[in-house]
Design a protein around this motif. Structure first.
Motif, PDB file in Angstrom:
ATOM      1  N   ILE A   3       0.846  -1.192   0.000  1.00  0.00           N
ATOM      2  CA  ILE A   3       0.000   0.000   0.000  1.00  0.00           C
ATOM      3  C   ILE A   3       0.878   1.237   0.000  1.00  0.00           C
ATOM      4  CG2 ILE A   3      -1.929  -1.113   1.186  1.00  0.00           C
ATOM      5  CD1 ILE A   3      -1.073   0.289   3.753  1.00  0.00           C
ATOM      6  N   ARG A   4       0.338   2.351  -0.492  1.00  0.00           N
ATOM      7  CA  ARG A   4       1.108   3.583  -0.543  1.00  0.00           C
ATOM      8  C   ARG A   4       1.478   4.053   0.866  1.00  0.00           C
ATOM      9  NH1 ARG A   4      -1.229   7.359  -5.475  1.00  0.00           N
ATOM     10  NH2 ARG A   4      -1.020   5.767  -7.112  1.00  0.00           N
ATOM     11  N   ILE A   5       2.625   4.707   0.943  1.00  0.00           N
ATOM     12  CA  ILE A   5       3.169   5.103   2.242  1.00  0.00           C
ATOM     13  C   ILE A   5       2.227   6.041   3.002  1.00  0.00           C
ATOM     14  CG2 ILE A   5       4.553   6.881   1.083  1.00  0.00           C
ATOM     15  CD1 ILE A   5       5.374   5.055   4.403  1.00  0.00           C
ATOM     16  N   ASN A   6       1.539   6.947   2.285  1.00  0.00           N
ATOM     17  CA  ASN A   6       0.639   7.858   3.011  1.00  0.00           C
ATOM     18  C   ASN A   6      -0.546   7.100   3.602  1.00  0.00           C
ATOM     19  OD1 ASN A   6      -0.681   7.406   0.591  1.00  0.00           O
ATOM     20  ND2 ASN A   6      -1.114   9.565   0.177  1.00  0.00           N
ATOM     21  N   LYS A   7      -1.033   6.087   2.882  1.00  0.00           N
ATOM     22  CA  LYS A   7      -2.122   5.269   3.397  1.00  0.00           C
ATOM     23  C   LYS A   7      -1.646   4.417   4.578  1.00  0.00           C
ATOM     24  CE  LYS A   7      -5.731   2.004   2.002  1.00  0.00           C
ATOM     25  NZ  LYS A   7      -6.292   1.178   0.906  1.00  0.00           N
ATOM     26  N   TYR A   8      -0.435   3.916   4.478  1.00  0.00           N
ATOM     27  CA  TYR A   8       0.144   3.117   5.571  1.00  0.00           C
ATOM     28  C   TYR A   8       0.176   3.926   6.860  1.00  0.00           C
ATOM     29  CZ  TYR A   8       3.592   0.314   8.139  1.00  0.00           C
ATOM     30  OH  TYR A   8       4.234  -0.443   9.092  1.00  0.00           O
ATOM     31  N   LEU A   9       0.657   5.168   6.776  1.00  0.00           N
ATOM     32  CA  LEU A   9       0.766   6.005   7.968  1.00  0.00           C
ATOM     33  C   LEU A   9      -0.600   6.375   8.530  1.00  0.00           C
ATOM     34  CD1 LEU A   9       3.708   8.352   6.925  1.00  0.00           C
ATOM     35  CD2 LEU A   9       3.761   6.543   8.643  1.00  0.00           C
ATOM     36  N   SER A  10      -1.579   6.604   7.644  1.00  0.00           N
ATOM     37  CA  SER A  10      -2.914   6.955   8.138  1.00  0.00           C
ATOM     38  C   SER A  10      -3.582   5.755   8.796  1.00  0.00           C
ATOM     39  CB  SER A  10      -3.785   7.499   7.000  1.00  0.00           C
ATOM     40  OG  SER A  10      -4.195   6.485   6.118  1.00  0.00           O
ATOM     41  N   GLU A  11      -3.437   4.572   8.209  1.00  0.00           N
ATOM     42  CA  GLU A  11      -4.041   3.373   8.788  1.00  0.00           C
ATOM     43  C   GLU A  11      -3.328   2.941  10.063  1.00  0.00           C
ATOM     44  OE1 GLU A  11      -4.288   0.306   5.840  1.00  0.00           O
ATOM     45  OE2 GLU A  11      -5.948   1.279   4.782  1.00  0.00           O
ATOM     46  N   GLY A  13      -2.586   5.022  12.219  1.00  0.00           N
ATOM     47  CA  GLY A  13      -3.051   5.966  13.228  1.00  0.00           C
ATOM     48  C   GLY A  13      -2.041   7.045  13.557  1.00  0.00           C
ATOM     49  N   PHE A  14      -1.039   7.223  12.677  1.00  0.00           N
ATOM     50  CA  PHE A  14      -0.020   8.229  12.963  1.00  0.00           C
ATOM     51  C   PHE A  14      -0.480   9.631  12.581  1.00  0.00           C
ATOM     52  CE2 PHE A  14       3.782  10.734  12.119  1.00  0.00           C
ATOM     53  CZ  PHE A  14       4.525  10.490  13.262  1.00  0.00           C
ATOM     54  N   CYS A  15      -1.153   9.753  11.453  1.00  0.00           N
ATOM     55  CA  CYS A  15      -1.627  11.053  10.974  1.00  0.00           C
ATOM     56  C   CYS A  15      -2.582  10.811   9.812  1.00  0.00           C
ATOM     57  CB  CYS A  15      -0.460  11.933  10.523  1.00  0.00           C
ATOM     58  SG  CYS A  15       0.518  11.208   9.193  1.00  0.00           S
ATOM     59  N   SER A  16      -3.154  11.867   9.277  1.00  0.00           N
ATOM     60  CA  SER A  16      -4.001  11.745   8.096  1.00  0.00           C
ATOM     61  C   SER A  16      -3.119  11.559   6.859  1.00  0.00           C
ATOM     62  CB  SER A  16      -4.869  12.995   7.925  1.00  0.00           C
ATOM     63  OG  SER A  16      -4.056  14.105   7.612  1.00  0.00           O
ATOM     64  N   ARG A  17      -3.733  11.196   5.730  1.00  0.00           N
ATOM     65  CA  ARG A  17      -2.946  11.086   4.498  1.00  0.00           C
ATOM     66  C   ARG A  17      -2.333  12.422   4.108  1.00  0.00           C
ATOM     67  NH1 ARG A  17      -5.894   7.130   0.098  1.00  0.00           N
ATOM     68  NH2 ARG A  17      -6.724   5.614   1.548  1.00  0.00           N
ATOM     69  N   LYS A  95      -3.842   6.879  23.959  1.00  0.00           N
ATOM     70  CA  LYS A  95      -3.377   6.334  22.684  1.00  0.00           C
ATOM     71  C   LYS A  95      -3.211   7.461  21.676  1.00  0.00           C
ATOM     72  CE  LYS A  95      -5.399   1.727  23.232  1.00  0.00           C
ATOM     73  NZ  LYS A  95      -6.255   0.679  22.613  1.00  0.00           N
ATOM     74  N   ARG A  96      -2.447   7.193  20.612  1.00  0.00           N
ATOM     75  CA  ARG A  96      -2.195   8.201  19.594  1.00  0.00           C
ATOM     76  C   ARG A  96      -3.483   8.526  18.829  1.00  0.00           C
ATOM     77  NH1 ARG A  96       2.144  10.084  16.859  1.00  0.00           N
ATOM     78  NH2 ARG A  96       3.535   8.510  17.749  1.00  0.00           N
ATOM     79  N   ILE A  97      -3.870   9.785  18.819  1.00  0.00           N
ATOM     80  CA  ILE A  97      -5.028  10.252  18.065  1.00  0.00           C
ATOM     81  C   ILE A  97      -4.657  11.587  17.416  1.00  0.00           C
ATOM     82  CG2 ILE A  97      -6.839   9.098  19.402  1.00  0.00           C
ATOM     83  CD1 ILE A  97      -7.202  11.687  20.990  1.00  0.00           C
ATOM     84  N   PHE A  98      -5.460  12.019  16.458  1.00  0.00           N
ATOM     85  CA  PHE A  98      -5.236  13.317  15.833  1.00  0.00           C
ATOM     86  C   PHE A  98      -6.583  13.919  15.446  1.00  0.00           C
ATOM     87  CE2 PHE A  98      -4.443   9.796  12.939  1.00  0.00           C
ATOM     88  CZ  PHE A  98      -5.345  10.030  11.903  1.00  0.00           C
ATOM     89  N   PRO A  99      -6.662  15.251  15.352  1.00  0.00           N
ATOM     90  CA  PRO A  99      -7.939  15.900  15.051  1.00  0.00           C
ATOM     91  C   PRO A  99      -8.314  15.770  13.582  1.00  0.00           C
ATOM     92  CG  PRO A  99      -6.210  17.540  15.287  1.00  0.00           C
ATOM     93  CD  PRO A  99      -5.588  16.221  15.646  1.00  0.00           C
ATOM     94  N   ILE A 100      -9.622  15.735  13.322  1.00  0.00           N
ATOM     95  CA  ILE A 100     -10.129  15.770  11.954  1.00  0.00           C
ATOM     96  C   ILE A 100     -10.463  17.227  11.646  1.00  0.00           C
ATOM     97  CG2 ILE A 100     -11.916  14.964  10.365  1.00  0.00           C
ATOM     98  CD1 ILE A 100     -12.261  12.507  12.055  1.00  0.00           C
ATOM     99  N   GLY A 101      -9.669  17.844  10.786  1.00  0.00           N
ATOM    100  CA  GLY A 101      -9.865  19.254  10.510  1.00  0.00           C
ATOM    101  C   GLY A 101      -9.356  20.084  11.677  1.00  0.00           C
ATOM    102  N   ARG A 102      -9.894  21.319  11.778  1.00  0.00           N
ATOM    103  CA  ARG A 102      -9.400  22.183  12.838  1.00  0.00           C
ATOM    104  C   ARG A 102     -10.438  23.248  13.168  1.00  0.00           C
ATOM    105  NH1 ARG A 102      -7.090  27.012  11.589  1.00  0.00           N
ATOM    106  NH2 ARG A 102      -5.451  26.714  13.142  1.00  0.00           N
TER     107      ARG A 102
END
Length: 240
Positions: A3-11, A13-17, A95-102
């Motif tokens: 899978i693409r690296i940006n998808k890997y990082l989002s899945e 739970g590190f950050c969004s794509r 656990k690691r989380i991040f906001p959706i939007g701002r």
């Protein structure tokens, strides 16, 4: 399966794509010790790191979905070095989380936090027309055709904002429902019409209403998630 690296990082739970793309562009991501190009795919067994931190994608990890009432003064960033009043340190979730939007620093109200990178892309993509509702108080009484002009679109940032629902609630207060998220959109719209925003609170995102005190959060319940997923099924599919 690669899978693409940006998808890997989002899945993982590190950050969004979108956040992953920025990290890749800045050269902060490595695959097996090498800085990848945008779109590089991760194979089974590859070692992925962000600034030296190993990132492992856990298929069994439970998805987290929080509804948080952001107070004024808290900044919607995951970078703890940039801003001491950041949303991640304030919530202090285990656990690691991040906001959706701002929501900008002077604004308050509802914001989602998650470890599910896929849902981020669906909610944020503007063409999906997901509703966000705000209560706004101005510096002076509303008069003339302000409500009509806000609803019909205002020229800001070299574009005209989309038509939206606007209703006056008091001499200086109104409700607005947006389906796009331009930078500081409501504040810029009001300023363009000669007003200044004194307070701005987001009270709803799609089917989720703000119902917790300022500075507190709760998990979305099963019924809310089912309805949310039904709404998202109508959205454009995310890209691989």
């Amino acid at each position: 399966m690669a899978i693409r690296i940006n998808k890997y990082l989002s899945e993982a739970g590190f950050c969004s794509r979108r956040g992953a793309d920025r990290l890749i562009e800045e050269g902060k991501v490595t695959i097996n010790g090498k800085v990848p190009e945008m779109g590089t795919k991760v194979e089974e067994g590859d070692q992925v790191e962000v600034e030296g931190q190993r990132i492992k994608k856990s298929i069994k990890e439970k998805n987290i979905y929080l509804a948080f009432n952001k107070p004024i003064g808290i900044v919607c960033t995951t970078d703890r070095r940039v801003e001491p009043n950041n949303i991640i340190d304030f919530i202090n979730y285990p656990k690691r989380i991040f906001p959706i939007g701002r929501l900008d620093k002077p604004s308050e109200g509802l914001i989602f936090l998650t470890n599910d990178g896929e849902i981020v892309n669906k909610i944020l993509r503007a063409r999906n027309n997901h509703e966000k509702e705000y209560i706004v108080r101005l510096n002076r009484p509303i008069n003339g055709d302000f409500i009509q002009r806000m609803g019909n679109g205002v020229e800001i940032l070299d574009t005209i904002t989309k038509n939206c629902f606007v209703k006056q609630l008091g001499p200086k207060k109104f409700k607005i429902i947006l389906t796009q998220g331009l930078n500081r959109q409501i504040r810029r719209m009001c300023e363009s019409l000669g007003y200044r925003v004194k307070s701005l609170k987001r009270v709803r995102i799609m089917n989720i209403k703000l119902d917790v005190p300022s500075g507190q959060y709760r998990e979305l319940n099963k019924e809310e998630l089912l309805e949310l997923n039904e709404l998202l099924e109508k959205s454009s599919k995310t890209f691989d």
